[in-house]
Each structure stands twice: as structure tokens, then as C-alpha cells.
Design an enzyme around this catalytic site. Structure first.
Site, PDB file in Angstrom:
ATOM      1  N   ASP A 146       0.840  -1.181   0.000  1.00 24.68           N
ATOM      2  CA  ASP A 146       0.000   0.000   0.000  1.00 24.68           C
ATOM      3  C   ASP A 146       0.894   1.257   0.000  1.00 24.68           C
ATOM      4  OD1 ASP A 146      -3.107   0.656   0.475  1.00 24.68           O
ATOM      5  OD2 ASP A 146      -1.953   2.052   1.691  1.00 24.68           O
ATOM      6  N   ASP A 289      -7.565  -8.638  -4.527  1.00 21.39           N
ATOM      7  CA  ASP A 289      -7.512  -7.276  -4.003  1.00 21.39           C
ATOM      8  C   ASP A 289      -8.136  -6.327  -5.010  1.00 21.39           C
ATOM      9  OD1 ASP A 289      -6.975  -4.880  -2.777  1.00 21.39           O
ATOM     10  OD2 ASP A 289      -4.839  -4.870  -3.259  1.00 21.39           O
ATOM     11  N   HIS A 316      -6.705  -7.084   0.303  1.00 22.48           N
ATOM     12  CA  HIS A 316      -5.734  -5.992   0.294  1.00 22.48           C
ATOM     13  C   HIS A 316      -4.691  -6.159   1.391  1.00 22.48           C
ATOM     14  CE1 HIS A 316      -4.100  -2.132  -0.719  1.00 22.48           C
ATOM     15  NE2 HIS A 316      -4.321  -1.655   0.483  1.00 22.48           N
TER      16      HIS A 316
END
Length: 338
Positions: A146, A289, A316
Site C-alpha cells: 500500500d 484485491d 488488500h
């Protein structure tokens, strides 16, 4: 900046009167039961010198495993913190690696600016570079996911010599979302950008009032993976009220929409760095995801020699549900068994 320790109260929930401090510190009792769900590590704190006599807010980090071991640096993203890596740390440390996991300013046990305006990409990259310098970390294996990827890879291109290998998971180095001059064409660009624009609009509207517990419930799907309610509570523990959520409100808005957005330059330079990267790279993306699915192709194009592993059934936050699998793959990768 003045650091004040706030406790959860009506004044926190509705900061409509009185002076709001510039920097806050989440009360320790918010983290007291996390050992029951596997977060039982020694906390380390450091105050970093930002230059010109300015001290950055206090940064928290975990530092597990032998101090003379090869370094694995694990970076979280939005709106997580070092809690995300609690299943991976023991496995990597027991294999002889020194595992360093910081909380970015605004997250976890690190101090937090109360205003979202204080958070910039440069703040996070500066924090990471200073932490690496202060801890004298070298030969680093970067593990990023991320916004840990956008931040970590920005630092890699600034000081590539201190990194020995990269593990890239569910992240990106995004081009401007609304690049209307791209090959896809204006209509297709806008159409494909609509889901992100909707998410960005929700974040912009709610700001620090973003319902983090709902965000984690939606992303983690605890009912599918049999995650105890205490796990979701662990993720939201650093944020007792909206006053503590400036960092979570800021990060989604830093994803570049247009070519002149500040983060664009860092992303272009990070891509150029990866194009010439000759050291080992492991790419591990989830197959489920909705945020980053398919982005692994970008990294495989930039670094053709990269090892690619698909994590099946993961969402995710793949560290939460597939931490043991990730750790096993990382250890194999570092031993050149892939």
C-alpha cells in the site's frame, strides 16, 4: 510543536471548543490487550531531527531479531500500522533476520498531527530516511505494501545503496489518475478512474471522521477468515477519536490525480530507478484485491527479472490473512530458492 496525551472524551469526539494541540499521542491503554492477538513486541521510540532545530513527532518502531542479522524493513500503508506485520515478525526474526517495523507519523504508536494539512509525502519519506540513518541500517530488504510502497520506493530511488533487495506487495507507483493525454483516451481514463475518484470523494467529504472500523471490516472480511473482533479493534486502537485521524485522512488525497501533483515526480523517479534495478525483487500480489489487482504487471514490466508469486484468496491486507505464507516466500527468496 507541543505534545499532549489525550484520553478519549466528549471533548475529543467534538473538538468545537478549546485549543486543539498540534501533536497528539495515543494513550497507552488503547494498546494494553493487543498481546492477546499476537502483538507482544517491545516498543522502541525515537525523536528524529528534521533540521533547522525542528524535532519531528516521536516515531515508534519494532526492532526484533538479532541486531547483527540482515535487515528486513517492513512498511505499512493506509490506514494500518505495525500491527499488520505481527504474524510475520516472529517467523522472520527466528530465521536470524533483524526485523524493523516503524509506524509512520500519524499511525500506530507514533505521535500524530491533529491536522491533515501537516501530512505530506515528503514528511513520510524524510521520516523513513532519518530512521534508516539513525539506526544505521544497511543491506536492507524492503518489504512494502500500500502506501508503504509509494513511500518506501521513493526512498529507494533516493538512496539505493542501502537496499539489497525488494519485496513489493499490493502497492503501486501510480501515474496521474486523470492523465487525459494518455494512450487510453480521455473517456476511458475517466471511466476507469471513477472507483478511485468515488473513494477519494468519500475521504475528502468525511476527512478525519472516516469510519475506520467499517473500512477494516470491509477490507479484512473477518467473517470469511475467522478473525476475532479483537483484531479489528487492534487496527483501530491508535485512533480513539477524529482528532487522531489526520494521517488517515491525508494519505488517500496524496495519490496523484494530475501531472502537477507533488507526488508525481517521486513516482516517475521511482519508476526510472526500478528500470535500472539489478538487485533481487520479489513481487507478491493478492489475486482478490480490488484496489491493486493487476498492478503487479507494472512492476514485472519495470523489473523483468523479478520473481512473481500470486497469493491466492488474499485481499488488500494480505499480511493479516496470509502472513505465514508471505514469510515463507520471503525467506525462500532471500535464500535464492525461488
Amino acid at each position: 510543536a507541543t505534545t499532549e496525551i489525550y484520553t478519549l472524551s466528549l471533548h475529543d469526539a467534538l473538538p468545537i471548543s478549546g485549543r486543539v494541540p498540534t501533536v497528539l499521542r495515543t494513550p497507552d491503554d488503547r494498546f494494553k490487550d493487543l498481546h492477546k492477538v499476537g502483538y507482544a513486541f517491545k516498543s522502541n521510540f525515537i525523536e528524529l531531527d528534521g533540521g533547522c532545530g525542528i524535532k519531528l513527532p516521536r516515531v515508534h518502531y519494532l526492532d526484533e531479531g538479532p541486531r547483527d542479522g540482515k535487515v528486513i524493513l517492513c512498511l505499512h500503508g493506509e490506514p494500518a500500522w505495525s500491527f499488520l506485520y505481527r504474524k510475520m515478525i516472529p517467523l522472520l526474526a527466528s530465521a536470524g533476520y533483524r526485523v524493523v517495523v516503524p509506524d509512520f507519523i500519524g499511525f500506530g504508536k507514533s505521535d500524530k498531527y491533529s491536522s491533515a494539512r501537516n501530512y505530506t509525502h515528503e514528511l513520510h519519506t524524510l521520516t523513513l530516511r532519518l530512521l534508516i540513518d539513525q539506526l544505521n541500517l544497511k543491506g536492507i530488504t524492503l518489504v512494502c505494501q500500500d502506501w508503504g510502497g509509494l513511500t518506501g520506493l521513493s526512498v529507494v530511488k533516493d538512496c539505493p545503496g542501502v537496499f539489497s533487495s525488494l519485496v513489493i506487495m499490493n502497492t503501486g507507483v501510480p501515474s496521474p489518475i486523470l492523465d487525459l493525454e494518455g494512450s487510453a483516451g480521455a473517456i476511458e481514463t475517466v471511466r476507469s478512474a471513477l472507483p478511485f475518484i468515488l473513494w477519494r470523494s468519500v475521504v475528502k467529504l468525511l476527512g478525519t471522521w472516516l469510519p475506520l472500523q467499517r473500512v477494516f471490516n470491509s477490507a479484512l472480511k473477518p467473517h470469511l477468515f475467522n478473525l476475532p473482533a479483537a483484531v479489528v479493534q487492534g487496527y483501530v486502537a491508535p485512533f480513539p477519536s477524529a482528532l487522531y485521524c489526520g494521517g488517515t485522512a491525508a494519505w488517500p488525497l496524496l495519490v496523484p490525480l494530475f501531472k502537477d501533483d507533488p507526488v508525481c515526480m517521486h513516482m516517475w523517479e521511482a519508476k526510472n530507478c526500478l528500470k535500472t534495478w539489478k538487485k533481487p525483487v520479489l513481487v507478491m500480489f493478492s489475486d482478490s484485491d480490488p484496489i491493486t489487482r493487476g498492478v503487479e504487471k507494472l512492476f514485472l514490466d519495470l523489473v523483468p527479472q523479478a520473481v512473481n508469486v500470486v497469493i491466492k484468496g488474499a485481499g488488500h491486507f494480505l499480511q493479516e490473512t496470509h502472513g505465514e505464507e508471505l514469510s515463507t516466500n520471503i525467506l525462500k527468496f532471500l535464500k535464492s530458492e525461488m
